[in-house]
Write an enzyme that holds these catalytic residues in place. Structure first.
Site, PDB file in Angstrom:
ATOM      1  N   LYS A  47       4.439   7.637  -4.031  1.00 28.64           N
ATOM      2  CA  LYS A  47       5.514   7.026  -4.808  1.00 28.64           C
ATOM      3  C   LYS A  47       6.645   8.015  -5.022  1.00 28.64           C
ATOM      4  O   LYS A  47       7.811   7.703  -4.773  1.00 28.64           O
ATOM      5  CB  LYS A  47       4.951   6.564  -6.151  1.00 28.64           C
ATOM      6  N   ARG A  89       4.902   7.284 -14.497  1.00 35.21           N
ATOM      7  CA  ARG A  89       4.193   6.541 -13.451  1.00 35.21           C
ATOM      8  C   ARG A  89       3.303   7.458 -12.626  1.00 35.21           C
ATOM      9  O   ARG A  89       3.740   8.513 -12.194  1.00 35.21           O
ATOM     10  CB  ARG A  89       5.212   5.884 -12.504  1.00 35.21           C
ATOM     11  N   GLY A 143      -2.862  -0.444  -8.417  1.00 38.27           N
ATOM     12  CA  GLY A 143      -3.420  -0.778  -9.719  1.00 38.27           C
ATOM     13  C   GLY A 143      -4.510   0.164 -10.204  1.00 38.27           C
ATOM     14  O   GLY A 143      -5.160  -0.109 -11.202  1.00 38.27           O
ATOM     15  N   MET A 181      -4.268   3.403 -11.163  1.00 35.75           N
ATOM     16  CA  MET A 181      -3.938   4.266 -12.289  1.00 35.75           C
ATOM     17  C   MET A 181      -2.775   3.636 -13.042  1.00 35.75           C
ATOM     18  O   MET A 181      -2.281   2.605 -12.657  1.00 35.75           O
ATOM     19  CB  MET A 181      -3.641   5.668 -11.797  1.00 35.75           C
ATOM     20  N   ARG A 224       6.959   1.433   0.028  1.00 33.90           N
ATOM     21  CA  ARG A 224       5.851   2.016   0.790  1.00 33.90           C
ATOM     22  C   ARG A 224       5.572   1.118   1.981  1.00 33.90           C
ATOM     23  O   ARG A 224       6.036  -0.024   2.032  1.00 33.90           O
ATOM     24  CB  ARG A 224       4.605   2.140  -0.088  1.00 33.90           C
ATOM     25  N   HIS A 280      -3.172  -8.811  -7.999  1.00 31.12           N
ATOM     26  CA  HIS A 280      -4.190  -7.821  -7.642  1.00 31.12           C
ATOM     27  C   HIS A 280      -5.153  -8.364  -6.591  1.00 31.12           C
ATOM     28  O   HIS A 280      -5.414  -7.730  -5.567  1.00 31.12           O
ATOM     29  CB  HIS A 280      -4.948  -7.415  -8.909  1.00 31.12           C
ATOM     30  N   SER A 337     -23.356   2.793  37.445  1.00 32.86           N
ATOM     31  CA  SER A 337     -23.035   2.243  36.129  1.00 32.86           C
ATOM     32  C   SER A 337     -23.955   2.901  35.112  1.00 32.86           C
ATOM     33  O   SER A 337     -25.182   2.808  35.225  1.00 32.86           O
ATOM     34  CB  SER A 337     -23.217   0.728  36.139  1.00 32.86           C
ATOM     35  N   CYS A 381     -22.019   0.567  31.101  1.00 35.08           N
ATOM     36  CA  CYS A 381     -22.350  -0.793  30.690  1.00 35.08           C
ATOM     37  C   CYS A 381     -23.250  -0.842  29.462  1.00 35.08           C
ATOM     38  O   CYS A 381     -23.750  -1.898  29.102  1.00 35.08           O
ATOM     39  CB  CYS A 381     -22.951  -1.588  31.840  1.00 35.08           C
ATOM     40  N   TYR A 413     -14.247   2.449  34.430  1.00 30.93           N
ATOM     41  CA  TYR A 413     -14.162   1.287  33.543  1.00 30.93           C
ATOM     42  C   TYR A 413     -15.296   1.312  32.518  1.00 30.93           C
ATOM     43  O   TYR A 413     -16.272   2.046  32.688  1.00 30.93           O
ATOM     44  CB  TYR A 413     -14.226  -0.027  34.349  1.00 30.93           C
TER      45      TYR A 413
HETATM   46  P1  ADP Z   1       1.901   0.582  -9.863  1.00 31.26           P
HETATM   47  O1  ADP Z   1       1.510   1.764  -9.087  1.00 31.26           O
HETATM   48  O2  ADP Z   1       0.783  -0.054 -10.612  1.00 31.26           O
HETATM   49  O3  ADP Z   1       2.716  -0.375  -9.064  1.00 31.26           O
HETATM   50  P2  ADP Z   1       4.360   1.570 -10.962  1.00 31.26           P
HETATM   51  O4  ADP Z   1       4.447   2.971 -11.414  1.00 31.26           O
HETATM   52  O5  ADP Z   1       4.945   1.237  -9.662  1.00 31.26           O
HETATM   53  O6  ADP Z   1       2.837   1.124 -11.034  1.00 31.26           O
HETATM   54  O7  ADP Z   1       5.009   0.688 -12.079  1.00 31.26           O
HETATM   55  C1  ADP Z   1       4.817  -0.680 -12.153  1.00 31.26           C
HETATM   56  C2  ADP Z   1       6.085  -1.383 -12.437  1.00 31.26           C
HETATM   57  O8  ADP Z   1       6.690  -0.855 -13.601  1.00 31.26           O
HETATM   58  C3  ADP Z   1       7.146  -1.224 -11.392  1.00 31.26           C
HETATM   59  O9  ADP Z   1       6.961  -2.110 -10.334  1.00 31.26           O
HETATM   60  C4  ADP Z   1       8.382  -1.560 -12.159  1.00 31.26           C
HETATM   61  O10 ADP Z   1       8.546  -2.955 -12.230  1.00 31.26           O
HETATM   62  C5  ADP Z   1       8.079  -1.011 -13.513  1.00 31.26           C
HETATM   63  N1  ADP Z   1       8.763   0.266 -13.663  1.00 31.26           N
HETATM   64  C6  ADP Z   1       8.313   1.490 -13.374  1.00 31.26           C
HETATM   65  N2  ADP Z   1       9.244   2.420 -13.612  1.00 31.26           N
HETATM   66  C7  ADP Z   1      10.330   1.764 -14.064  1.00 31.26           C
HETATM   67  C8  ADP Z   1      11.632   2.160 -14.443  1.00 31.26           C
HETATM   68  N3  ADP Z   1      12.015   3.429 -14.426  1.00 31.26           N
HETATM   69  N4  ADP Z   1      12.476   1.210 -14.837  1.00 31.26           N
HETATM   70  C9  ADP Z   1      12.093  -0.085 -14.860  1.00 31.26           C
HETATM   71  N5  ADP Z   1      10.896  -0.521 -14.490  1.00 31.26           N
HETATM   72  C10 ADP Z   1      10.017   0.389 -14.095  1.00 31.26           C
HETATM   73 MG    MG Z   2       4.280   0.106  -8.066  1.00 24.91          MG
END
Ligand code: ADP
Ligand code: MG
Ligand code: MG
Length: 872
Positions: free
Chosen positions: A21, A91, A100, A102, A332, A450, A758, A825, A845
């Site tokens: 990220k 984040r 999802g 962490m 990503r 999810h 073979s 084979c 082959y």
């Molecule tokens: P995950 O890895 O679970 O996707 P993220 O760190 O991407 O978690 O955060 C989830 C959501 O939180 C993002 O998709 C976004 O919508 C929101 N978010 C994260 N950082 C910001 C930010 N700086 N401003 C606004 N929304 C944010």
């Molecule tokens: Mg995200």
């Protein structure tokens, strides 16, 4: 050690240090895309923290403080002071995405005081909405307090005041905040008012989340090392919850289920962060933005194109719109189904974005198995009633028994049941059960929920947002069409249409599409090795050719003797007491075999077809049970004692090493003569009606040159007689299996007498290791667990030992017969890791079962491309 990087200091290739990220936020920042500014604390810092277990070091604190000051400078806002308040998100982000797994905290920096001035600057509901979200997420992430407490309080107050949350006045909001703080107190915690303290607590929690249970389970399932750690991203907040002209979205640059080139995703207006994924309100399709926010939509589609061109692949993007301005929050490489994988790489080549070789290298061969997965038979579908319909999140056709919890999924699977996990929605805690289920069904959530994301990653059939279902997980009940169903109910799930059916619907094979064929053609263009099939029935031969087999590398004749009438004739032959009886049995068998071969060669025509002469020991054809013995004796008009006597006589202590293959051919020449006659007669008949055929006859189990000469002369003499009798000749070839270690060592002598080799890797592995293939199950799992063997050599060829013998055989064989054709084979002929070894050994082959052919064609291409890359 530098522990903190501002976004503009990083780049995509630093993903190990900055996490996926963080590295991509940096890359997008440097591309000049609209990314809220921020900084990343490295993964190495996480590991340092987890190892020392003593809180954040002074060095780190200093770097964080400095980074915050730089952030304040860049944004012109201030962290914690009333005027122009800077709020941030915290984040997590590991090197590979762990969806999802962490946690994230939004709106960090608010407190009782600043929320008041923030409300004056913005709006009251907005400011308090941010603050209550912070309190909720902070409690969950930092203190592990269940989100339900908070949700209940909101519900209660909304009910008391007959209002939606966003219509609350200040007094009502303050009451909500007070109640929220009481939840903290009830759990023995306090929400820290000081922003810097909020930040340090949040950072530590993200670090610690690397070791939470669900993260560990995910890592184990995906072979992710435990010592990578997660980075922490601290980023200026942008607000999708600032009104109707704002919102939050997730989108793929192409359809992740089909691969179609069209921006695909969901948008939720006036919402923040995870509201979409949580599935609380139903989001709109991204395409609807085209009419509701045309400028944003146009800008977003341009960003999608730009990111695809830059990363050379389909992207999965998270974004937010604040008062009509677009912000990118994540990108990503997007997860996708097998079908989409193939379509996307082929399209990218056609769009000039990547090369054909790159396309071929990108597709994991094992993925093609998913493409050849069964679908529900269209005939059966006409007669079934639809139980419910949801969104098709991940394709496939699955059947099984309903379970409502991941735990039950595990328990029932261990009892050998096939289960379908049905839930309101799934969460990361369910991962173990999801992996084991045939299909996943949720009553809520969208295509990016999810359940949907995880299922696509696993290649598991999945239907989400199935609103026709009412799922009560606690009671273990499912309400659909007015009926209540409980655990164990059999259902069928159609991941291609989103439909659910009662009971088990029969399946059939899926039609593969255009891009699949294109990719396969490209694979054949680059490959040095050919791919043939192991097949002998009309059905298998047809499938093999449909899947692009170049020919048949192994047709096993023994399978043809197991049909009831044939087995009787085979038994008559084995139990014959005089020449007449033998002759009679052989004549009947000849008729059967001639028809068999006629049908086979009529399908393969000018393509190569290698027929292996009879291989197994005789006693395999004899009856074992008393009842059967009596029956056979009756039908052959022999005394039971006589039959039993013969069975005892044919008994072998070690049949695998016993009287079989060419040994039988030499001692009972009538059998091979009969088989050869059947081959030649059927091929002559075909050639007379204008079909070009060139039969290849293969002798099994050769270990010595005189053994080969003797067997070959039995065959050749019979063929010569036949040519004279039929007044007609056709070209043919004779070859030998190489499956006895000794044969490898004297391959130069053998090669002089044959047209092809073979490798029978099953027997060769068995004899090289001295492992009985039928008994390895007793020790192989333990051998692998204890690292005594790196893998099961019957599944992936043992390069060091068996591979070395093969190498000798190839070199020696070509020394005396440069034109000799050499194939594999055995079972491992269709295994991609083994194919890399065969490419190095330079066989011509590989041959494998029909359904593995596409996989083998791709593996062979990849092996060739890899060798080329090494040479360059
Ligand atoms: P995950 O890895 O679970 O996707 P993220 O760190 O991407 O978690 O955060 C989830 C959501 O939180 C993002 O998709 C976004 O919508 C929101 N978010 C994260 N950082 C910001 C930010 N700086 N401003 C606004 N929304 C944010
Ligand atoms: Mg995200
Ligand atoms: Mg063999």
């Amino acid at each position: 050690m530098k522990r903190v990087y501002d976004f503009h200091e990083g780049k995509a290739s630093m993903n190990q240090l900055l996490g996926g990220k963080g590295a991509n936020l940096a890359e997008m920042t440097n591309l000049g895309l609209p990314v809220p500014t921020g900084f990343t604390i490295t993964t190495a810092t996480c590991m340092e923290y987890l190892e020392k277990a003593q809180g954040l070091t002074t060095e780190l604190m200093q770097e964080i403080n400095e980074a915050i000051i730089r952030l304040e400078d860049r944004t012109g806002k201030s962290f914690g002071k009333k005027d122009n308040l800077l709020l941030v998100s915290v984040r997590s982000g590991a090197q590979v995405s762990m969806p999802g797994m962490m946690d994230t905290i939004l709106n960090l920096g608010l407190n009782d005081q600043t929320v008041v001035s923030f409300a004056e600057k913005t709006s009251l509901p907005f400011a308090y909405d941010c603050y209550r979200r912070l309190l909720q997420m902070f409690a969950d992430v930092v203190y592990g307090i269940s989100p339900h407490y908070f949700a209940n309080e909101i519900e209660e107050l909304e009910w008391t005041y007959h209002k939606e949350l966003l219509d609350f006045n200040q007094k009502e909001f303050i009451e909500l905040i007070t109640r929220f703080k009481n939840i903290y107190t009830n759990n023995g915690k306090i929400f820290p008012q000081e922003p810097m303290e909020q930040l340090t607590e949040a950072v530590q929690s993200v670090f610690k989340s690397w070791n939470n249970h669900r993260a560990k389970v995910y890592r184990r399932l995906h072979n992710i090392p435990n010592d990578w750690g997660t980075a922490v991203n601290v980023q200026e907040m942008v607000f999708g919850n600032s009104g109707e002209n704002s919102g939050t979205g997730v989108a793929f640059t192409r359809n992740p289920a089909t691969g179609e080139k069209q921006v695909y995703g969901e948008f939720l207006s006036n919402a923040q962060g995870e509201d979409i994924v949580a599935g609380i309100r139903t989001p709109e399709k991204i395409s609807e933005l085209a009419s509701s926010m045309p400028e944003v939509y146009e800008e977003f589609t341009k960003v999608c194109q730009r990111l695809e061109k830059h990363y050379l692949d389909m992207q999965d993007i998270e974004f937010t719109v604040e008062n009509g301005t677009l912000y990118l929050l994540q990108t990503r490489i997007g997860k996708r189904t097998a079908k989409a994988t193939v379509k996307i790489v082929v399209d990218l080549v056609n769009e000039g974005v990547i090369s054909k070789e790159e396309a071929l290298m990108r597709v994991k061969p094992e993925l093609l198995n998913q493409l050849l997965h069964p679908m529900f038979s269209s005939k059966a579908l006409k007669t079934v009633d639809i139980l419910a319909k949801g969104l098709p999140a991940s394709p496939g056709a699955a059947t099984g028994k309903v379970v409502f919890t991941a735990k039950r999924a595990k328990e029932l699977t261990e009892l050998g049941e096939k289960v379908i996990l049905v839930r309101q929605e799934t969460s990361p805690e369910d991962i173990e059960g999801m992996v084991l289920s045939q299909a996943i069904v949720t009553s809520r959530g969208g295509l990016t929920s999810h359940a949907a994301v995880v299922a696509r990653g696993l290649g598991t059939c999945c239907v989400v947002g199935c609103g026709d279902l009412q799922v009560d997980e606690q009671k273990g009940e499912l309400l659909a069409q007015g009926h209540i169903y409980t655990e164990g109910q059999e259902i069928s799930v159609n991941g291609n249409t989103g439909e659910l059916y009662l009971g088990i619907v029969p399946t059939e094979l899926m039609e593969v599409d255009e891009s699949f064929h294109t990719l396969m053609t490209w694979a054949d263009e680059v490959s040095q090795l050919g791919v043939c099939a192991n097949a002998e029935t009309v059905k298998d031969l047809t499938t093999a050719l449909q899947f692009g087999a170049k020919g048949v590398g192994l047709a096993r004749t023994e399978h043809m003797f197991f049909a009831a009438e044939r087995l009787l004739e085979m038994r008559r032959l084995i139990l014959a007491e005089n020449g007449d009886e033998k002759k009679q049995a052989l004549e009947t068998l000849l008729e059967y075999q001639q028809q068999d071969f006629y049908d086979m060669f009529a399908i393969t025509k000018e393509k190569s077809l290698i027929v292996r002469l009879l291989d197994p020991p005789m006693h395999e054809f004899l009856p074992q049970k008393e009842k059967e013995i009596i029956e056979v004796a009756e039908r052959l008009e022999k005394p039971v004692t006589k039959v039993k006597e013969m069975i005892a006589k044919l008994h072998e202590t070690n049949p695998m090493l016993g009287h079989r293959g060419c040994r039988l051919g030499i001692t009972e020449p009538g059998i091979y003569q009969m088989q050869v006659e059947a081959i030649i007669r059927s091929c002559v008949a075909l050639s007379k009606i204008g079909v070009t055929v060139k039969p290849k006859i293969m002798i099994p189990l050769i270990g010595g040159v005189d053994e080969l000469i003797a067997t070959k002369s039995i065959i050749v003499n019979r063929i010569d007689e036949l040519f004279t009798e039929l007044h007609s000749e056709i070209p043919y070839e004779i070859g030998t299996m190489i499956e006895i270690p000794r044969a490898c060592l004297i391959a130069d002598q053998l090669a002089k007498h044959v047209d092809f080799f073979s490798f029978g890797t099953n027997d060769l592995t068995q004899l090289t290791f001295g492992y009985s293939r039928d008994d390895v199950a007793k020790f192989m799992p333990e051998y692998i667990e204890k690292h005594i063997l790196p893998h099961d050599p019957f599944q992936t060829v043992d390069e060091e030992g068996v591979g070395a013998l093969m190498r000798i055989a190839v070199e020696k064989g070509r020394q005396t017969n440069p034109d000799i054709s050499i194939g594999v084979c055995g079972e491992v002929g269709g295994d991609s890791a083994s194919i890399k070894v065969f490419q190095k050994i330079k066989v011509d082959y590989v041959s494998c079962s029909p359904y593995r052919i596409p996989l083998a064609r791709l593996s062979v291409a990849q092996a060739t491309i890899q060798t080329k890359i090494k040479v360059d």
